[in-house]
Design a protein around this motif. Structure first.
Motif, PDB file in Angstrom:
ATOM      1  N   SER A  95       0.856  -1.208   0.000  1.00  0.00           N
ATOM      2  CA  SER A  95       0.000   0.000   0.000  1.00  0.00           C
ATOM      3  C   SER A  95       0.883   1.245   0.000  1.00  0.00           C
ATOM      4  O   SER A  95       2.071   1.164   0.313  1.00  0.00           O
ATOM      5  CB  SER A  95      -0.841   0.002   1.283  1.00  0.00           C
ATOM      6  N   ASP A  96       0.275   2.394  -0.333  1.00  0.00           N
ATOM      7  CA  ASP A  96       1.029   3.657  -0.272  1.00  0.00           C
ATOM      8  C   ASP A  96       0.995   4.233   1.140  1.00  0.00           C
ATOM      9  O   ASP A  96       1.836   5.028   1.511  1.00  0.00           O
ATOM     10  CB  ASP A  96       0.438   4.671  -1.252  1.00  0.00           C
ATOM     11  N   ASP A  97       0.007   3.805   1.904  1.00  0.00           N
ATOM     12  CA  ASP A  97      -0.140   4.311   3.278  1.00  0.00           C
ATOM     13  C   ASP A  97       0.157   3.205   4.282  1.00  0.00           C
ATOM     14  O   ASP A  97       0.130   2.017   3.953  1.00  0.00           O
ATOM     15  CB  ASP A  97      -1.580   4.812   3.506  1.00  0.00           C
ATOM     16  N   ASN A  98       0.409   3.632   5.513  1.00  0.00           N
ATOM     17  CA  ASN A  98       0.570   2.651   6.594  1.00  0.00           C
ATOM     18  C   ASN A  98       0.130   3.290   7.902  1.00  0.00           C
ATOM     19  O   ASN A  98       0.089   4.527   8.019  1.00  0.00           O
ATOM     20  CB  ASN A  98       2.034   2.164   6.679  1.00  0.00           C
ATOM     21  N   ALA A  99      -0.207   2.445   8.846  1.00  0.00           N
ATOM     22  CA  ALA A  99      -0.506   2.876  10.221  1.00  0.00           C
ATOM     23  C   ALA A  99       0.210   1.871  11.113  1.00  0.00           C
ATOM     24  O   ALA A  99       0.220   0.676  10.797  1.00  0.00           O
ATOM     25  CB  ALA A  99      -2.005   2.836  10.492  1.00  0.00           C
ATOM     26  N   VAL A 100       0.851   2.362  12.170  1.00  0.00           N
ATOM     27  CA  VAL A 100       1.664   1.453  12.981  1.00  0.00           C
ATOM     28  C   VAL A 100       1.451   1.712  14.468  1.00  0.00           C
ATOM     29  O   VAL A 100       0.975   2.772  14.869  1.00  0.00           O
ATOM     30  CB  VAL A 100       3.177   1.613  12.662  1.00  0.00           C
ATOM     31  N   THR A 101       1.835   0.728  15.258  1.00  0.00           N
ATOM     32  CA  THR A 101       1.956   0.929  16.705  1.00  0.00           C
ATOM     33  C   THR A 101       3.437   0.805  17.031  1.00  0.00           C
ATOM     34  O   THR A 101       4.062  -0.201  16.704  1.00  0.00           O
ATOM     35  CB  THR A 101       1.142  -0.120  17.484  1.00  0.00           C
ATOM     36  N   LEU A 102       3.978   1.871  17.611  1.00  0.00           N
ATOM     37  CA  LEU A 102       5.400   1.929  17.958  1.00  0.00           C
ATOM     38  C   LEU A 102       5.569   1.317  19.343  1.00  0.00           C
ATOM     39  O   LEU A 102       4.923   1.781  20.295  1.00  0.00           O
ATOM     40  CB  LEU A 102       5.792   3.410  17.995  1.00  0.00           C
ATOM     41  N   ILE A 103       6.368   0.259  19.435  1.00  0.00           N
ATOM     42  CA  ILE A 103       6.462  -0.465  20.712  1.00  0.00           C
ATOM     43  C   ILE A 103       7.899  -0.468  21.224  1.00  0.00           C
ATOM     44  O   ILE A 103       8.822  -0.842  20.493  1.00  0.00           O
ATOM     45  CB  ILE A 103       5.964  -1.913  20.524  1.00  0.00           C
ATOM     46  N   SER A 104       8.069  -0.015  22.465  1.00  0.00           N
ATOM     47  CA  SER A 104       9.384  -0.128  23.125  1.00  0.00           C
ATOM     48  C   SER A 104       9.146  -0.798  24.468  1.00  0.00           C
ATOM     49  O   SER A 104       8.006  -1.079  24.836  1.00  0.00           O
ATOM     50  CB  SER A 104       9.974   1.278  23.333  1.00  0.00           C
ATOM     51  N   ALA A 105      10.220  -1.054  25.190  1.00  0.00           N
ATOM     52  CA  ALA A 105      10.051  -1.738  26.482  1.00  0.00           C
ATOM     53  C   ALA A 105       9.099  -0.944  27.377  1.00  0.00           C
ATOM     54  O   ALA A 105       8.287  -1.510  28.100  1.00  0.00           O
ATOM     55  CB  ALA A 105      11.417  -1.888  27.144  1.00  0.00           C
ATOM     56  N   ALA A 106       9.171   0.373  27.277  1.00  0.00           N
ATOM     57  CA  ALA A 106       8.424   1.212  28.228  1.00  0.00           C
ATOM     58  C   ALA A 106       7.101   1.723  27.673  1.00  0.00           C
ATOM     59  O   ALA A 106       6.284   2.229  28.419  1.00  0.00           O
ATOM     60  CB  ALA A 106       9.296   2.394  28.614  1.00  0.00           C
ATOM     61  N   SER A 107       6.903   1.630  26.339  1.00  0.00           N
ATOM     62  CA  SER A 107       5.702   2.329  25.839  1.00  0.00           C
ATOM     63  C   SER A 107       5.124   1.688  24.593  1.00  0.00           C
ATOM     64  O   SER A 107       5.751   0.834  23.970  1.00  0.00           O
ATOM     65  CB  SER A 107       6.077   3.767  25.488  1.00  0.00           C
ATOM     66  N   GLU A 108       3.941   2.116  24.250  1.00  0.00           N
ATOM     67  CA  GLU A 108       3.379   1.783  22.934  1.00  0.00           C
ATOM     68  C   GLU A 108       2.524   2.967  22.483  1.00  0.00           C
ATOM     69  O   GLU A 108       1.833   3.588  23.304  1.00  0.00           O
ATOM     70  CB  GLU A 108       2.591   0.483  22.965  1.00  0.00           C
TER      71      GLU A 108
END
Ligand code: PMT
Length: 218
Positions: A181-194
């Motif tokens: 796709s030309d677009d995307n949506a993500v969830t950014l995940i680190s040890a401390a956050s999302e």
């Protein structure tokens, strides 16, 4: 405006699919177009990083000021990744987890009409990003997670299992985002956050991801 955020840093990005040969004519692959990884490479170069893009076969042209290393199979991609020193490593490629146990030297002939099916034995490919993360000079590690359900949980498992610093999780069951796709949506995940980043162009998303990576890298 992200110029300078990554100045002086070496960034290595894997992008696109891999192709796992069955015989000289056939291969196993996936729907990755490379757009997400190429957008990240463009954004990293614009932010001043020395950017190398290890790319499986795509139809995309290499972004300006980015050095592209072309590869085909997961094993080729691993070899190329091991040869690059990186301050930041981003695994955006859709790497095939398995490859055919053997590559036939000649095109496999269709069995006689009596055999309705044939069997292909697959063996595990190396986990490229986990291998880089386990190396002696561990870069800041950014992985992606292509999930179709339990997205945050599965992605968090990969953050831990592969020893990554950030995982960018995307829902690849949808057609408006994810693969090709030309677009995307993500969830950014680190040890401390999302944190959820709502749908936008892969380039706009890449600019936002570069900002987050630059902050997390410090
Ligand atoms: O290329 P596009 O068409 O723009 O689509 C973008 C994308 C959907 C391919 C991209 O956003 C994405 O999700 N890439 C990761 C796809 C993938 O293989 O995800 P995974 O959850 O199977 O892998 C997890 C992480 O391990 C990824 O960083 C992957 O690059 C890495 N990996 C996986 C398997 C393997 N053998 N080696 C790896 O390095």
């Amino acid at each position: 405006f992200s110029s300078g955020l990554l100045s002086g840093l070496d960034v290595v990005i894997t992008a696109g699919p891999t192709r796992e040969a069955i015989d000289p004519v056939r291969y196993i692959s996936n729907h990755s177009s490379g757009k997400m990884g190429y957008a990240l490479a463009q954004a990293c170069a614009e932010a001043g990083a020395r950017t190398r893009l290890i790319s499986g076969p795509t139809r995309l042209s290499c972004p300006a000021n980015v050095e592209r290393i072309d590869v085909v199979s997961a094993q080729d991609m691993l070899e190329a990744a091991l040869a690059c020193k990186a301050d930041i490593f981003i695994g955006a490629a859709a790497v095939a987890d398995y490859r055919p146990e053997t590559i036939a030297a000649q095109k496999i002939k269709k069995q006689g009409s009596d055999s309705a099916s044939t069997t292909l034995t697959l063996v595990q490919n190396p986990d490229i990003i986990a291998t880089i993360a386990a190396g002696t000079h561990k870069p800041f590690m950014v992985g992606f997670a292509a999930e179709t359900e339990n997205i945050v949980d599965y992605a968090r498992n990969k953050l831990i299992k592969k020893r990554l610093d950030l995982v960018i999780a995307n829902d690849v069951s949808r057609h408006d985002i994810g693969f090709n796709s030309d677009d995307n949506a993500v969830t950014l995940i680190s040890a401390a956050s999302e944190e959820y980043l709502e749908p936008r162009s892969k380039y706009q998303l890449a600019l936002e991801l570069v900002r987050r990576i630059a902050i997390a890298y410090r």
